[in-house]
Design a protein around this motif. Structure first.
Motif, PDB file in Angstrom:
ATOM      1  N   GLN A  54      -6.189  40.335  -5.666  1.00 47.95           N
ATOM      2  CA  GLN A  54      -7.270  40.210  -6.647  1.00 47.95           C
ATOM      3  C   GLN A  54      -8.113  38.973  -6.383  1.00 47.95           C
ATOM      4  N   ASP A  55      -7.425  37.860  -6.194  1.00 48.65           N
ATOM      5  CA  ASP A  55      -8.121  36.584  -6.021  1.00 48.65           C
ATOM      6  C   ASP A  55      -8.882  36.505  -4.706  1.00 48.65           C
ATOM      7  N   GLU A  56      -8.563  37.420  -3.793  1.00 44.19           N
ATOM      8  CA  GLU A  56      -9.282  37.483  -2.517  1.00 44.19           C
ATOM      9  C   GLU A  56     -10.469  38.450  -2.581  1.00 44.19           C
ATOM     10  N   GLY A  57     -10.624  39.128  -3.729  1.00 39.83           N
ATOM     11  CA  GLY A  57     -11.752  40.048  -3.865  1.00 39.83           C
ATOM     12  C   GLY A  57     -11.416  41.500  -3.658  1.00 39.83           C
ATOM     13  N   TYR A  58     -10.131  41.844  -3.781  1.00 38.31           N
ATOM     14  CA  TYR A  58      -9.708  43.237  -3.625  1.00 38.31           C
ATOM     15  C   TYR A  58      -9.333  43.835  -4.977  1.00 38.31           C
ATOM     16  N   GLU A  59      -9.685  45.077  -5.176  1.00 33.77           N
ATOM     17  CA  GLU A  59      -9.193  45.839  -6.316  1.00 33.77           C
ATOM     18  C   GLU A  59      -7.922  46.554  -5.835  1.00 33.77           C
ATOM     19  N   VAL A  60      -6.884  46.596  -6.657  1.00 29.90           N
ATOM     20  CA  VAL A  60      -5.600  47.148  -6.223  1.00 29.90           C
ATOM     21  C   VAL A  60      -5.172  48.272  -7.159  1.00 29.90           C
ATOM     22  N   TYR A  61      -4.739  49.371  -6.562  1.00 32.63           N
ATOM     23  CA  TYR A  61      -4.219  50.522  -7.299  1.00 32.63           C
ATOM     24  C   TYR A  61      -2.840  50.866  -6.733  1.00 32.63           C
ATOM     25  N   ALA A  62      -1.971  51.361  -7.589  1.00 39.65           N
ATOM     26  CA  ALA A  62      -0.653  51.818  -7.126  1.00 39.65           C
ATOM     27  C   ALA A  62      -0.089  52.785  -8.159  1.00 39.65           C
ATOM     28  N   ASN A  63       0.453  53.899  -7.703  1.00 35.59           N
ATOM     29  CA  ASN A  63       1.083  54.826  -8.642  1.00 35.59           C
ATOM     30  C   ASN A  63       2.600  54.775  -8.520  1.00 35.59           C
ATOM     31  N   ASP A  64       3.267  55.069  -9.625  1.00 34.60           N
ATOM     32  CA  ASP A  64       4.713  55.283  -9.587  1.00 34.60           C
ATOM     33  C   ASP A  64       4.945  56.701  -9.095  1.00 34.60           C
ATOM     34  N   HIS A  65       5.668  56.832  -7.973  1.00 31.31           N
ATOM     35  CA  HIS A  65       5.930  58.151  -7.409  1.00 31.31           C
ATOM     36  C   HIS A  65       6.743  59.012  -8.366  1.00 31.31           C
ATOM     37  N   ARG A  66       6.765  60.277  -8.115  1.00 32.70           N
ATOM     38  CA  ARG A  66       7.558  61.193  -8.929  1.00 32.70           C
ATOM     39  C   ARG A  66       9.022  60.743  -8.938  1.00 32.70           C
ATOM     40  N   ALA A  67       9.655  60.887 -10.091  1.00 34.12           N
ATOM     41  CA  ALA A  67      11.052  60.496 -10.319  1.00 34.12           C
ATOM     42  C   ALA A  67      11.233  58.990 -10.417  1.00 34.12           C
ATOM     43  N   HIS A  68      10.131  58.221 -10.407  1.00 36.53           N
ATOM     44  CA  HIS A  68      10.188  56.764 -10.416  1.00 36.53           C
ATOM     45  C   HIS A  68       9.390  56.175 -11.583  1.00 36.53           C
TER      46      HIS A  68
END
Length: 311
Positions: A54-68
């Motif tokens: 974030q602090d470097e200028g990136y937007e970050v996305y991540a999903n919780d995989h199925r069963a997690h």
């Protein structure tokens, strides 16, 4: 800055939870990073890395995989999966999230970061959707562990044939997690294999979203895909112009204490990836982002990424 979570619907109608960390508006925007987490963990464990990005200028996305994680929590079915092909479903979930990312950032550069099982999912992802990416980062990936892998494949196939894909199995749970920990006897915990940083090991041991018990189909599909993704055809199908950073610890049992991950590196080099970087950290175990030298590892990842996001 904190993350927010939301829910998306995948192509087969199943819902999954994803995290989003907004880029720091006070620095130039550089790109969008998608994170694919490993087996038994969840996307929230990447909060610190996401904040650095974030602090470097990136937007970050991540999903919780199925069963997690929060995805499993929605149905109160942690570790449960009754689909036909776990990796296929997870990759399509990842692509559904990437389509949202592209909708929200249509002119951005896109980076996929995968750890452990997430690195295998990412390697499968780039075979199908690699043309949509600008960079790939692989953490704690693995070659196919011939002896152990073949035993696991035969066992998982046999047990699944008898009991079905949705049931759990104590032997396969021990096979996946217990075998790795044997490398570090006498063991302080059953998670010694993930890091030599005891504080990080204890944090994960106490994590309410940590899962060990999975449906047979999850274990079987991991082994099957590990074998497929380490064949020459898979490396040949990886876009040659996709920059790849791969890093692991040389004491990571998933990477066969450096031997397996070196085989993976040789395959990428042999198949003509134009821009391939491989860092093998001395003494590092499975989770280099949670190792005793984690801060320097993270900064090296960010430095590589910044260099590749320059126009």
């Amino acid at each position: 800055m904190h993350y927010k979570t939301d829910i998306l619907t995948s192509k087969d109608g199943e819902s999954f939870c994803y995290y989003k960390w907004l880029a720091n508006s006070k620095v130039p925007f550089k790109g969008v990073v998608q994170i694919a987490h490993g087996l038994g963990e969840h996307a929230g464990r990447y909060d610190h890395m996401a904040h650095l990005l974030q602090d470097e200028g990136y937007e970050v996305y991540a999903n919780d995989h199925r069963a997690h994680g929060k995805t499993a929590e929605m149905k109160r079915l942690f570790g449960f999966y009754n689909g036909n092909e776990y990796f296929e479903d997870c990759v399509e979930d990842m692509h559904t999230l990437s389509e949202l990312m592209k909708f929200e950032h249509p002119k951005s550069k896109f980076i996929l970061f995968g750890h452990s099982m997430g690195s295998l999912l990412s390697r499968k992802y780039v075979i199908k959707y690699g043309a949509e990416l600008d960079a790939l980062i692989l953490s704690g990936t693995a070659g196919f562990i011939k002896g152990l892998g073949n035993i696991g494949l035969v066992t998982a196939t046999a047990v699944t044939t008898v009991r079905g894909r949705a049931r759990q199995n104590e032997f396969l749970k021990s096979f996946f997690f217990g075998e790795f920990n044997k490398k570090f006897k006498p063991n302080r915990t059953k998670l010694d294999w993930i890091s030599s940083d005891e504080k990080q090991v204890d944090l994960f041991a106490e994590d309410p979203y940590r899962i060990e018990d999975f449906s047979l189909g999850v274990f079987l599909d991991i082994i099957k895909n590990s074998k497929k993704l380490n064949k020459p055809e898979a490396f040949n199908a990886t876009p040659k112009d996709l920059p790849i950073l791969m890093f692991s610890g040389d004491k990571d049992p998933v990477g066969e204490m450096g031997k397996g991950v070196k085989r993976v590196a040789k395959q990428y080099e042999k198949r003509g990836i134009n821009d391939f970087t491989f860092n093998l950290y001395e003494g590092g175990r499975h989770e280099m982002l949670n190792e005793t030298n984690a801060e320097s590892v993270k900064q090296e990842v960010i430095s590589w990424l910044n260099a590749h996001m320059q126009d």
